[in-house]
Scaffold this motif. Sequence first.
Motif, PDB file in Angstrom:
ATOM      1  N   ARG A 211       0.847  -1.182   0.000  1.00 44.09           N
ATOM      2  CA  ARG A 211       0.000   0.000   0.000  1.00 44.09           C
ATOM      3  C   ARG A 211       0.895   1.249   0.000  1.00 44.09           C
ATOM      4  NH1 ARG A 211      -5.241   0.503   1.631  1.00 44.09           N
ATOM      5  NH2 ARG A 211      -5.146  -1.586   2.554  1.00 44.09           N
ATOM      6  N   GLY A 212       0.575   2.165  -0.841  1.00 42.49           N
ATOM      7  CA  GLY A 212       1.358   3.395  -0.928  1.00 42.49           C
ATOM      8  C   GLY A 212       2.356   3.406  -2.069  1.00 42.49           C
ATOM      9  N   THR A 213       2.560   2.255  -2.734  1.00 39.19           N
ATOM     10  CA  THR A 213       3.446   2.233  -3.906  1.00 39.19           C
ATOM     11  C   THR A 213       2.748   2.955  -5.060  1.00 39.19           C
ATOM     12  OG1 THR A 213       4.433   0.145  -3.215  1.00 39.19           O
ATOM     13  CG2 THR A 213       4.710   0.775  -5.512  1.00 39.19           C
ATOM     14  N   THR A 214       3.269   4.090  -5.452  1.00 34.67           N
ATOM     15  CA  THR A 214       2.609   4.936  -6.452  1.00 34.67           C
ATOM     16  C   THR A 214       3.641   5.552  -7.391  1.00 34.67           C
ATOM     17  OG1 THR A 214       2.707   6.833  -4.947  1.00 34.67           O
ATOM     18  CG2 THR A 214       0.667   5.550  -4.960  1.00 34.67           C
ATOM     19  N   ILE A 215       3.116   6.154  -8.430  1.00 32.24           N
ATOM     20  CA  ILE A 215       3.920   6.892  -9.422  1.00 32.24           C
ATOM     21  C   ILE A 215       3.399   8.322  -9.436  1.00 32.24           C
ATOM     22  CG2 ILE A 215       4.573   7.050 -11.852  1.00 32.24           C
ATOM     23  CD1 ILE A 215       3.858   3.974 -11.971  1.00 32.24           C
ATOM     24  N   TYR A 216       4.309   9.275  -9.335  1.00 31.14           N
ATOM     25  CA  TYR A 216       3.898  10.682  -9.240  1.00 31.14           C
ATOM     26  C   TYR A 216       4.762  11.521 -10.179  1.00 31.14           C
ATOM     27  CZ  TYR A 216       3.192  15.387  -7.393  1.00 31.14           C
ATOM     28  OH  TYR A 216       2.909  16.724  -7.266  1.00 31.14           O
ATOM     29  N   GLY A 217       4.124  12.469 -10.832  1.00 28.99           N
ATOM     30  CA  GLY A 217       4.840  13.377 -11.722  1.00 28.99           C
ATOM     31  C   GLY A 217       4.360  14.807 -11.572  1.00 28.99           C
ATOM     32  N   ARG A 218       5.252  15.726 -11.882  1.00 28.50           N
ATOM     33  CA  ARG A 218       4.924  17.157 -11.916  1.00 28.50           C
ATOM     34  C   ARG A 218       5.602  17.731 -13.161  1.00 28.50           C
ATOM     35  NH1 ARG A 218       3.540  20.667  -7.667  1.00 28.50           N
ATOM     36  NH2 ARG A 218       4.121  19.033  -6.159  1.00 28.50           N
ATOM     37  N   TRP A 219       4.891  18.597 -13.878  1.00 36.04           N
ATOM     38  CA  TRP A 219       5.422  19.068 -15.153  1.00 36.04           C
ATOM     39  C   TRP A 219       4.964  20.497 -15.445  1.00 36.04           C
ATOM     40  CZ3 TRP A 219       2.024  15.099 -14.363  1.00 36.04           C
ATOM     41  CH2 TRP A 219       0.705  15.325 -14.724  1.00 36.04           C
ATOM     42  N   LEU A 220       5.631  21.093 -16.413  1.00 39.54           N
ATOM     43  CA  LEU A 220       5.264  22.405 -16.942  1.00 39.54           C
ATOM     44  C   LEU A 220       4.715  22.195 -18.346  1.00 39.54           C
ATOM     45  CD1 LEU A 220       8.369  24.528 -15.866  1.00 39.54           C
ATOM     46  CD2 LEU A 220       6.159  24.375 -14.706  1.00 39.54           C
ATOM     47  N   ARG A 221       3.526  22.754 -18.591  1.00 41.40           N
ATOM     48  CA  ARG A 221       2.897  22.632 -19.911  1.00 41.40           C
ATOM     49  C   ARG A 221       2.850  23.995 -20.582  1.00 41.40           C
ATOM     50  NH1 ARG A 221      -2.354  22.912 -21.858  1.00 41.40           N
ATOM     51  NH2 ARG A 221      -3.202  23.154 -19.746  1.00 41.40           N
TER      52      ARG A 221
END
Length: 593
Positions: A456-466
């Motif tokens: 539980r808690g295994t995730t994929i996260y991203g942040r980007w500029l568009r």
Amino acid sequence: MRRLAGLLLALCGTLAVAGVAAPAANAGDVWLWVCQGPEGQPLPQTGDRASRAGGDAAANRCGDASGRALTARPASGRAGWSFSVPSPTTLRSVKLNRNVSLTEGQRYQLLVGDTPLETAAPVNGAAAYDATGSRVAFDVQCVATRCDTPGGAEVSSLAMRVSDTAAPTGAVAGWRNPASGAMKMEVSAIDNGVGLKEAVLAVDGVEKGRATFGGPDPACKDLSSDPASVDLAYGLVGQNDVDFQPVGCITRGRVELNLDTTSLPESFTAADLRVITVTVTDHAGNATTVMTRGTEVINRQLIENIPQRSLVIGSSFTDPLIPQPGSPGGGVQGAQASSPGTCANPALTMVLDQPPLRTTRGVIVLRRNKRYRFAGRLTCTVGGVRRSAPKRTRIDIRTTIGGRTRNATARTGERGAVRAFLRASRSGAVVFRYTSPGGKRSQVTIRFRVEQSLPRGTTIYGRWLRYESPSDRVRFTELEARKVPAGATVTVRCRGSACPGALARSFSVGKSARGSMSLLAAVNGASLRPGAAIDVTITKPGFAGIGKLYCVRSGQKVQTRSYRVGENRPACSAGASAAAKRPRIRGAIRESG
């Protein structure tokens, strides 16, 4: 303590089977060709295993009518091409046709991994080398302040001989016993090497049909007329996704095989079974028999539940081709003397009735808490002839999951058919058993392994500029895999026609779990255009992997699509057309997901 799964039982007369793979036969080597084939065929596609450096200084002219070549002509810096061999194949040798003519200040090299094969220039014509590794590359470097652009390297053809000993795996659905009329079987197969070729259906060793993965005119074809050599286009091997559609040499596919059982001899005794086999082969020649089943063929009309015996007039001989009348329960008389459960010389068959996730060393692998169906049949000997058991004959089912055992009971249906359902949260085994009143026993044991969920808690996260102005593009500022368990592998790939070259990288986690892993180096600061998608997966042996797809779209937010590895990867949607009509936003738009 985790809750144990229960068995839900039902009766049915329709049977289908998922086959378990038999030992495989390995085959030879395969040549993978870049730019031109062995007989001069143009091969403009390099695929997403190829990468280039140097921007426009490294050009692909393999589709040109004349002068087909991959070129590297840097005026400054470095330009070249790199080709990774498909995993798990092994590189054995390299041959190429090249023309290298350098200007002052330029240096050339041909590499396998980090080992140079060629550094001298000028060179012209064909060359061949024995080589081992996972990557072949050539490049030209300008070591001076500036170099004259006419100098550089041209490679008109490059071929890599790889050894593929990984045999395909698969399963078959649609087999039934007894068989009658037309039988349609669906073959699902996976190949981790150069790709699937065909499935062949045989009865008693005689071929009855075959089907090609990719259709009757597949894109993946042998480029050589020499039957002793297998030559494939490098750009079509190991791709399997361009714009999220299967292409080239397929590594996961399904085909249908049809069998007309009316052309087969009828079955009258237990020894009168037809042996049906399905074999899957890949382009390297590796073959796996994914199903072998002894099958009773009955196309004659069966007469059951009639009120009197059918005798040959003038004698006491009973016609062996006509099943004898049954009891009120619907079975065949003789198989059941007076009550359900009496069965002489019993034979019980039970198999998984749908494809598993995979089969490992003869053990089927199931998804946790998914409902799976098992099907089979009980037959008995009646007057020397094997017949279906009567309806409502008792079958005992013993399920062991996580060290605890549960017992249940099923009853046969028409023609001795049995169907059972299993939903498991842990690995174990299920035993189907018939015991006659006289103590004769027939049983089938099926072991299974349950693929667990990642923590539980295994995730994929991203942040980007568009950016929307002056043109649509996306640049990631963060890309992370969070709470990754020990022994896991994190893979980042760019998919779609707008990808800037080949972006692909794998990260392995050692014996200690990682709270957070930065994956930003995999995208390398690339500006992603509409039509590109970043695909991130977290996998670990014995666990259900997770994935997330980041889809870049024109004038719209980046679309994020989560999925389970092994299931169908979601496609990127085009989105609403209204976004193209509104004014473009100047500056960067921050998004995350």
